[in-house]
Scaffold this motif. Structure first.
Motif, short mmCIF file in Angstrom:
data_model
loop_
_atom_site.label_atom_id
_atom_site.label_comp_id
_atom_site.label_asym_id
_atom_site.label_seq_id
_atom_site.Cartn_x
_atom_site.Cartn_y
_atom_site.Cartn_z
N ARG A 1 0.83 -1.20 0.00
CA ARG A 1 0.00 0.00 0.00
C ARG A 1 0.87 1.25 0.00
NH1 ARG A 1 -5.21 -0.92 1.85
NH2 ARG A 1 -5.60 1.23 1.21
N ALA A 2 0.36 2.31 -0.61
CA ALA A 2 1.05 3.60 -0.61
C ALA A 2 0.83 4.30 0.72
CB ALA A 2 0.54 4.47 -1.75
N VAL A 3 1.89 4.89 1.26
CA VAL A 3 1.87 5.59 2.54
C VAL A 3 2.46 6.97 2.35
CG1 VAL A 3 2.72 5.56 4.93
CG2 VAL A 3 2.11 3.41 3.79
N LEU A 4 1.94 7.96 3.07
CA LEU A 4 2.49 9.31 3.06
C LEU A 4 2.99 9.62 4.47
CD1 LEU A 4 2.68 11.41 0.74
CD2 LEU A 4 0.75 12.59 1.80
N PHE A 5 4.18 10.20 4.56
CA PHE A 5 4.76 10.52 5.86
C PHE A 5 5.53 11.82 5.79
CE2 PHE A 5 8.18 8.34 3.63
CZ PHE A 5 9.35 8.94 4.08
N VAL A 6 5.97 12.31 6.95
CA VAL A 6 6.78 13.52 7.00
C VAL A 6 8.03 13.23 7.83
CG1 VAL A 6 5.50 14.44 8.99
CG2 VAL A 6 6.85 15.98 7.56
N SER A 7 9.19 13.62 7.31
CA SER A 7 10.46 13.45 8.01
C SER A 7 10.76 14.71 8.83
CB SER A 7 11.60 13.23 7.01
OG SER A 7 11.40 12.05 6.27
N LEU A 8 11.29 14.52 10.06
CA LEU A 8 11.51 15.66 10.94
C LEU A 8 12.88 15.69 11.61
CD1 LEU A 8 7.97 15.77 12.60
CD2 LEU A 8 8.87 17.32 10.85
#
Length: 387
Positions: free
Chosen positions: A236-243
């Motif tokens: 599945r496609a996932v969206l995330f944010v790197s911090l």
């Protein structure tokens, strides 16, 4: 250098450059009642993930506070103002919490694993009303981020990689709230600056004052917007944010804050009791080519226009073992063997089982040729949604 130590040569979610969930429960994608979304209802995927998943399913939001723009590939989060004990202002976001009540309060992801983070990886703060007052831990946003890809055919490792923000030895995004066992994932996005000095609601952010991943910030509106990255989990496609990360190189590639204190998190622990991390499989030398549907990995991210790493996440709420989710990703840095490349076995990976199977065959190894294992690298990447 790469063969000698994967500890300094890896990255996740590299980027060259809307739907808010309900606020009453964390990780609503995992906790919603009723039947799951239909898996026989494919549709064109949104631009934020379409480069790797042209066809997907209905968006399932994970981070309740997130306002996701799947066309621009950004996420807008609440911006909080805290302070150091000496009064200096601290601007931060809260994306995850180990305590359900605090997760609801901040409309954050619930991650019980964060409560296992040892003292060597966290800092402390007092919650005074609605304000966090931090004991110590600061970030310098003045450095200029710089990344120079390596020469063809392998753009990774880069010739130069300098992070644009650097935490001191006491800084960690992991914050234990005094008087409780709760741990928040609270990344500093600006430090010791007045609100008027970081008012960039329409872009053109001054990254000498604000984290490089921010594309807009507005203390007046109490919001900050970040560029997002796509990943994959169980197909599945996932969206995330790197911090944040514990590696200067990773933070340079991801446009995040270098936080050495995160090295205090034990790695290689998987889902064993006491673990504070989750596994993330990152390929160094996957297929390349801007039109290649199999492209993946650091070589591609550094050389193919518009490409990203396409991390393989082991656990994502609503997809795989959501209760085992942690935003502290334990990077398993992998390299396709010469034999795998020569035999045509190299391909894009879309799930942990694929990665482990390739490693079991000897097709995927550590960069030095040893069996695949934890690299020692940690990247703070809260998940936002899946498709």
């Amino acid at each position: 250098m790469l063969a000698a130590a994967a500890l300094t040569l890896a990255a996740t979610g590299f980027t060259a450059a809307t739907a808010a969930a309900t606020p009453d429960a964390p990780n609503t994608a995992m906790q919603r009642s009723g039947p799951p979304p239909a898996m026989d209802d494919p549709r064109p995927a949104p631009p934020a993930v379409a480069g790797y998943y042209p066809v997907g399913y209905a968006q399932q939001s994970i981070l309740p506070a997130a306002r996701i723009d799947t066309v621009a590939g950004t996420v807008t989060l609440p911006l909080y103002e805290g302070r150091m004990r000496d009064g200096r202002p601290v601007w931060y976001v809260v994306t995850d919490a180990s305590d359900r009540q605090l997760a609801r309060r901040y409309r954050a992801n619930y991650s019980a694993k964060l409560g296992n983070a040892p003292a060597t990886a966290v800092r402390s703060a007092s919650l005074v009303g609605e304000t966090l007052v931090f004991d110590r831990g600061t970030v310098d946003f003045a450095p200029e981020r710089r990344v120079v890809p390596g020469p063809a055919p392998h753009a990774f490792p880069p010739l130069a990689a300098v992070p644009g923000s650097v935490g001191d030895d006491d800084y960690s995004p992991l914050v234990r709230v005094r008087g409780s066992n709760a741990v928040l994932n609270a990344t500093i996005v600006a430090f010791d600056v007045a609100a008027a000095d970081i008012e960039f609601p329409n872009g053109n952010v001054d990254h000498a004052k604000v984290i490089d991943r921010a594309t807009a910030i507005s203390p007046a509106r109490r919001t900050v917007t970040f560029a997002t990255s796509p990943a994959t989990s169980a197909g599945r496609a996932v969206l995330f944010v790197s911090l944040d990360s514990n590696s200067a190189l990773v933070s340079a590639l991801e446009a995040t804050t270098y936080a050495p204190r995160l090295s205090g998190l034990p790695v290689g622990t998987g889902n064993r009791p006491g673990s504070a991390v989750s596994a993330n499989y990152v390929v160094t030398n996957g297929p390349t080519g801007s039109t290649n549907p199999q492209r993946q990995g650091l070589d591609s991210a550094l050389s193919d226009p518009g490409a990203q790493v396409l991390d393989v996440f082991a656990t994502v709420p609503g997809i795989v073992a959501g209760d085992s989710y942690s935003p502290m990703w334990d990077l398993q840095v992998s390299t396709w063997s010469d034999a795998a490349v020569a035999s045509g076995h190299r391909t894009a990976l879309h799930g942990e089982l694929e990665a482990l199977a390739a490693a079991g065959r000897g097709d995927l190894t550590n960069p030095d040729g040893a069996p695949l294992s934890a690299s020692g690298l940690i990247s703070n990447c809260p998940v936002l949604a899946h498709f």
